[in-house]
Design a protein around this motif. Structure first.
Motif, PDB file in Angstrom:
ATOM      1  N   LEU B  67      12.151  50.089  41.703  1.00  0.00           N
ATOM      2  CA  LEU B  67      11.383  48.981  41.131  1.00  0.00           C
ATOM      3  C   LEU B  67      11.365  47.791  42.084  1.00  0.00           C
ATOM      4  CD1 LEU B  67      12.988  48.967  37.546  1.00  0.00           C
ATOM      5  CD2 LEU B  67      10.735  49.901  38.153  1.00  0.00           C
ATOM      6  N   ILE B  68      10.295  47.014  42.009  1.00  0.00           N
ATOM      7  CA  ILE B  68      10.269  45.671  42.599  1.00  0.00           C
ATOM      8  C   ILE B  68       9.969  44.712  41.459  1.00  0.00           C
ATOM      9  CG2 ILE B  68       8.966  44.042  44.019  1.00  0.00           C
ATOM     10  CD1 ILE B  68       8.516  46.059  46.063  1.00  0.00           C
ATOM     11  N   ASP B  69      10.725  43.638  41.349  1.00  0.00           N
ATOM     12  CA  ASP B  69      10.430  42.627  40.343  1.00  0.00           C
ATOM     13  C   ASP B  69       9.447  41.607  40.908  1.00  0.00           C
ATOM     14  OD1 ASP B  69      12.872  43.558  38.679  1.00  0.00           O
ATOM     15  OD2 ASP B  69      11.986  41.912  37.544  1.00  0.00           O
ATOM     16  N   LEU B  70       8.428  41.293  40.109  1.00  0.00           N
ATOM     17  CA  LEU B  70       7.439  40.282  40.496  1.00  0.00           C
ATOM     18  C   LEU B  70       7.417  39.235  39.393  1.00  0.00           C
ATOM     19  CD1 LEU B  70       5.018  39.213  42.171  1.00  0.00           C
ATOM     20  CD2 LEU B  70       3.579  40.854  40.948  1.00  0.00           C
ATOM     21  N   VAL B  71       7.744  38.001  39.737  1.00  0.00           N
ATOM     22  CA  VAL B  71       7.906  36.953  38.732  1.00  0.00           C
ATOM     23  C   VAL B  71       6.899  35.844  38.965  1.00  0.00           C
ATOM     24  CG1 VAL B  71       9.539  35.352  37.675  1.00  0.00           C
ATOM     25  CG2 VAL B  71      10.366  37.439  38.770  1.00  0.00           C
ATOM     26  N   PHE B  72       6.093  35.575  37.951  1.00  0.00           N
ATOM     27  CA  PHE B  72       5.120  34.495  38.045  1.00  0.00           C
ATOM     28  C   PHE B  72       5.606  33.262  37.303  1.00  0.00           C
ATOM     29  CE2 PHE B  72       2.330  37.972  39.042  1.00  0.00           C
ATOM     30  CZ  PHE B  72       1.427  37.408  39.924  1.00  0.00           C
ATOM     31  N   HIS B  73       5.281  32.131  37.851  1.00  0.00           N
ATOM     32  CA  HIS B  73       5.472  30.886  37.135  1.00  0.00           C
ATOM     33  C   HIS B  73       4.543  30.882  35.919  1.00  0.00           C
ATOM     34  CE1 HIS B  73       5.210  26.671  36.229  1.00  0.00           C
ATOM     35  NE2 HIS B  73       3.951  26.641  36.607  1.00  0.00           N
ATOM     36  N   GLU B  74       3.356  31.416  36.119  1.00  0.00           N
ATOM     37  CA  GLU B  74       2.317  31.362  35.098  1.00  0.00           C
ATOM     38  C   GLU B  74       1.365  32.512  35.386  1.00  0.00           C
ATOM     39  OE1 GLU B  74       0.342  27.369  33.504  1.00  0.00           O
ATOM     40  OE2 GLU B  74      -0.451  27.992  35.425  1.00  0.00           O
ATOM     41  N   LEU B  75       1.166  33.341  34.395  1.00  0.00           N
ATOM     42  CA  LEU B  75       0.350  34.538  34.603  1.00  0.00           C
ATOM     43  C   LEU B  75      -1.079  34.225  34.188  1.00  0.00           C
ATOM     44  CD1 LEU B  75       0.758  37.419  35.531  1.00  0.00           C
ATOM     45  CD2 LEU B  75       1.306  38.049  33.210  1.00  0.00           C
ATOM     46  N   GLU B  76      -1.833  33.675  35.096  1.00  0.00           N
ATOM     47  CA  GLU B  76      -3.147  33.187  34.686  1.00  0.00           C
ATOM     48  C   GLU B  76      -4.140  33.290  35.832  1.00  0.00           C
ATOM     49  OE1 GLU B  76      -4.019  29.776  31.428  1.00  0.00           O
ATOM     50  OE2 GLU B  76      -3.261  29.139  33.364  1.00  0.00           O
ATOM     51  N   SER B  77      -5.375  33.524  35.486  1.00  0.00           N
ATOM     52  CA  SER B  77      -6.505  33.517  36.423  1.00  0.00           C
ATOM     53  C   SER B  77      -6.475  34.683  37.390  1.00  0.00           C
ATOM     54  CB  SER B  77      -6.586  32.196  37.197  1.00  0.00           C
ATOM     55  OG  SER B  77      -5.996  32.271  38.462  1.00  0.00           O
ATOM     56  N   ALA B  78      -7.638  34.879  37.974  1.00  0.00           N
ATOM     57  CA  ALA B  78      -7.818  35.971  38.927  1.00  0.00           C
ATOM     58  C   ALA B  78      -6.864  35.827  40.107  1.00  0.00           C
ATOM     59  CB  ALA B  78      -9.259  35.989  39.414  1.00  0.00           C
ATOM     60  N   TRP B  79      -6.378  34.625  40.320  1.00  0.00           N
ATOM     61  CA  TRP B  79      -5.377  34.352  41.363  1.00  0.00           C
ATOM     62  C   TRP B  79      -4.189  35.300  41.203  1.00  0.00           C
ATOM     63  CZ3 TRP B  79      -0.511  32.878  42.689  1.00  0.00           C
ATOM     64  CH2 TRP B  79      -0.326  32.093  43.822  1.00  0.00           C
ATOM     65  N   ALA B  80      -3.655  35.348  39.981  1.00  0.00           N
ATOM     66  CA  ALA B  80      -2.487  36.190  39.713  1.00  0.00           C
ATOM     67  C   ALA B  80      -2.811  37.655  39.978  1.00  0.00           C
ATOM     68  CB  ALA B  80      -2.014  36.001  38.274  1.00  0.00           C
ATOM     69  N   LEU B  81      -4.028  38.067  39.641  1.00  0.00           N
ATOM     70  CA  LEU B  81      -4.378  39.470  39.800  1.00  0.00           C
ATOM     71  C   LEU B  81      -4.397  39.878  41.273  1.00  0.00           C
ATOM     72  CD1 LEU B  81      -5.101  41.828  37.917  1.00  0.00           C
ATOM     73  CD2 LEU B  81      -7.442  41.512  38.702  1.00  0.00           C
ATOM     74  N   GLU B  82      -4.888  38.980  42.129  1.00  0.00           N
ATOM     75  CA  GLU B  82      -4.889  39.272  43.563  1.00  0.00           C
ATOM     76  C   GLU B  82      -3.459  39.496  44.055  1.00  0.00           C
ATOM     77  OE1 GLU B  82      -7.738  39.320  45.797  1.00  0.00           O
ATOM     78  OE2 GLU B  82      -8.546  39.680  43.805  1.00  0.00           O
ATOM     79  N   VAL B  83      -2.556  38.668  43.559  1.00  0.00           N
ATOM     80  CA  VAL B  83      -1.149  38.774  43.957  1.00  0.00           C
ATOM     81  C   VAL B  83      -0.557  40.098  43.466  1.00  0.00           C
ATOM     82  CG1 VAL B  83       1.151  37.784  43.643  1.00  0.00           C
ATOM     83  CG2 VAL B  83      -0.823  36.287  44.053  1.00  0.00           C
TER      84      VAL B  83
END
Lengths: 345, 345
Positions: B67-83
């Motif tokens: 596994l790799i953990d991916l942590v967002f401050h805020e899961l919002e907008s197409a920005w997050a999807l690119e990441v």
């Protein structure tokens, strides 16, 4: 003729599986736990016996990881993000983290995706627009890992719990709106025909035309794939026709945006020269110019419902009957639709 | 004065930690493995000793989950999807799955996020626009779980590996483009001032004006938050001024789209009445009308670089020196920018 009832078989125990496989019970346990230190041939033999005997792990709750698996057919567009947010919200409230995968050919060498899931023992699996084959289902069932399909692409089968939206009603409402504005030449761009949601939307489109007494002209229906480029490319084809449609049901929002681009390129105005209706109501639908009339599909709510259902299935003491839930769609009228221009003006 | 070197301490062994805590070695092992069957007080004492002694687990590779953990401050907008797509691509190639979390207040009752990560033992953690406090860092370090910050919001500190983009150069290029088109009254909408990437963009904006010999008018700089609504609301304020700017650097793409909406509402045309430049180059930037001139930030590549770096850190035999990588931004000129209208026309 009296149909024969299937024999009421008691599910085999772990010890019985071990005996049948000619291995020790701890070895069967290792296979169930996805441990790597089992010879591949032994592993395959045990898996096959688990499947044949319909083995279901007891007290799986105790050994579960605090995870929900979320599997996309394709991780693309703001559509996917809405789904992620819905699952993440339910998972977060339940103290679980979300494991994300893309089903398209992303398999670990030597170990399939289903093996990985079996090894990490999540509370459940939410599949988006994808399905499981028989062996994958058996693998998850043997570990008592429940799964739910959101917006099934194909026909998931009667025993698979699924969450969808009222796509047919949505296609009907979109097209009826255009009919009521006075349009009679209404084109459409479909999604992939292998996706049930796309077929249902197109059937709704046809039903609206037929019930209004309007002819369905197959040449006005283009076969797209739900991506922006298809909307652009097929939009150019539709709008370049001498007898171009005065309105188009674009199948989804991304194709509607592609159609906007085609209209701009041809110097046609939305909605004065061509009315456009989308499907999904992604955030961007409100932001484009003109704001897009579309059919709202409650994606985050659908995803949340799928996550809640899969957690319920995991907690249920007994097998639940299969569930198929369709959440309602609704037409959102914005500024991309208007009555057709007066002919010859 | 000769600065004193820190003592070359040998990291404590598991047995030593156990002795100091007055527990058995298997109990320390249970704490390290995130097992629930350890009394909370014992657990806290062992964790504290692990932290104080800078304990680092050896041979962590063997016990890692895929596994790799991916942590967002805020899961919002197409920005997050690119990441997400960037991390998912690297993870998929490495046979790993991605665990997604949102850091905003999503903690399991009684167990923190860091505890969960320590228990599931991923290959690494990618943090997006968020950081770790000292105890979280110690917890991950004691399990030899490496982490990388992508696009750090604050200043991550000299010892934290991070991946970002050349935000200052991007703000400079965006504003210089407007200066070169002949604009002299150029407004800006910033992101949150606590985010370093926003500060850097705004500093680039000011540098472009100053090097062109143009005054920096603070009343033309509005404080936004990178969301669409801020672009709309602050856009209305900027564009309603009698001495309104003829061009605006919108800070990011979502704010640029908000500004589009404000302009439409006021009957102003883009770019004839107001030129607009965004930042990010989300897919939607190409699709809106007019297509948006923006600064491309290679989000998916940045996320992929962060994922690759964290995997490298996990494989490294020795401590790596901290790495700060900034990927290049580039101006993408589309149709939302033009020279200012002739005054008085």
């Amino acid at each position: 003729m009296t149909p024969r009832k299937p024999a009421e078989t008691q599910s085999a125990t772990l010890a019985e599986i071990a005996r049948a496989a000619g291995v020790s019970a701890p070895t069967v346990s290792k296979v169930l736990n996805g441990r790597a230190d089992v010879a591949p041939a032994t592993r395959a033999r045990v898996e096959e016996l688990l499947r044949v005997h319909g083995y279901r792990r007891r007290r799986a709750e105790a050994s579960r990881s605090p995870l929900i698996d979320l599997v996309f057919h394709e991780l693309e567009s703001a559509w996917a993000l809405e789904v992620i947010r819905g699952v993440e919200a339910v998972a977060g409230d339940a103290g679980l983290s979300v494991v994300l995968s893309e089903s398209a050919g992303r398999l670990t060498p030597g170990r399939t995706w289903a093996d990985q899931v079996a090894a990490r023992r999540p509370h459940g699996v939410v599949l988006v627009l994808s399905g499981l084959d028989e062996s994958q289902r058996a693998l998850l069932a043997s570990r008592s890992i429940p799964f739910v399909v959101m917006d099934p692409a194909g026909d998931p089968g009667p025993d698979v719990p699924s969450i969808g939206a009222t796509n047919w009603q949505g296609g009907l409402a979109a097209t009826r709106h255009l009919v009521e504005l006075g349009h009679t030449r209404i084109g459409a761009i479909s999604g992939p025909s292998r996706m049930m949601c796309s077929r249902a939307r197109m059937d709704g489109y046809r039903a609206a035309l037929e019930t209004a007494g309007l002819p369905v002209d197959p040449s006005l229906v283009a076969a797209g794939d739900f991506h922006h480029d298809a909307g652009y490319r097929l939009g150019l084809e539709l709008l370049r026709r001498p007898d171009r449609p005065t309105a188009v049901f674009a199948g989804n929002d991304l194709q509607a945006l592609g159609l906007y681009e085609a209209a701009r390129e041809l110097g046609l105005r939305v909605p004065e020269d061509v009315s456009v209706v989308g499907f999904d109501d992604l955030p961007v639908a409100r932001w484009v110019g003109p704001p897009l009339t579309t059919v709202r599909q409650p994606l985050a709510e659908m995803a949340a419902a799928a996550a809640r259902l899969v957690l319920e299935l995991g907690q249920a003491r007994q097998e639940r009957t299969a569930t198929r839930v369709e959440l309602a769609t609704s037409l959102v009228v914005r500024s991309s639709t208007a009555g057709p221009a007066v002919a010859g003006s």
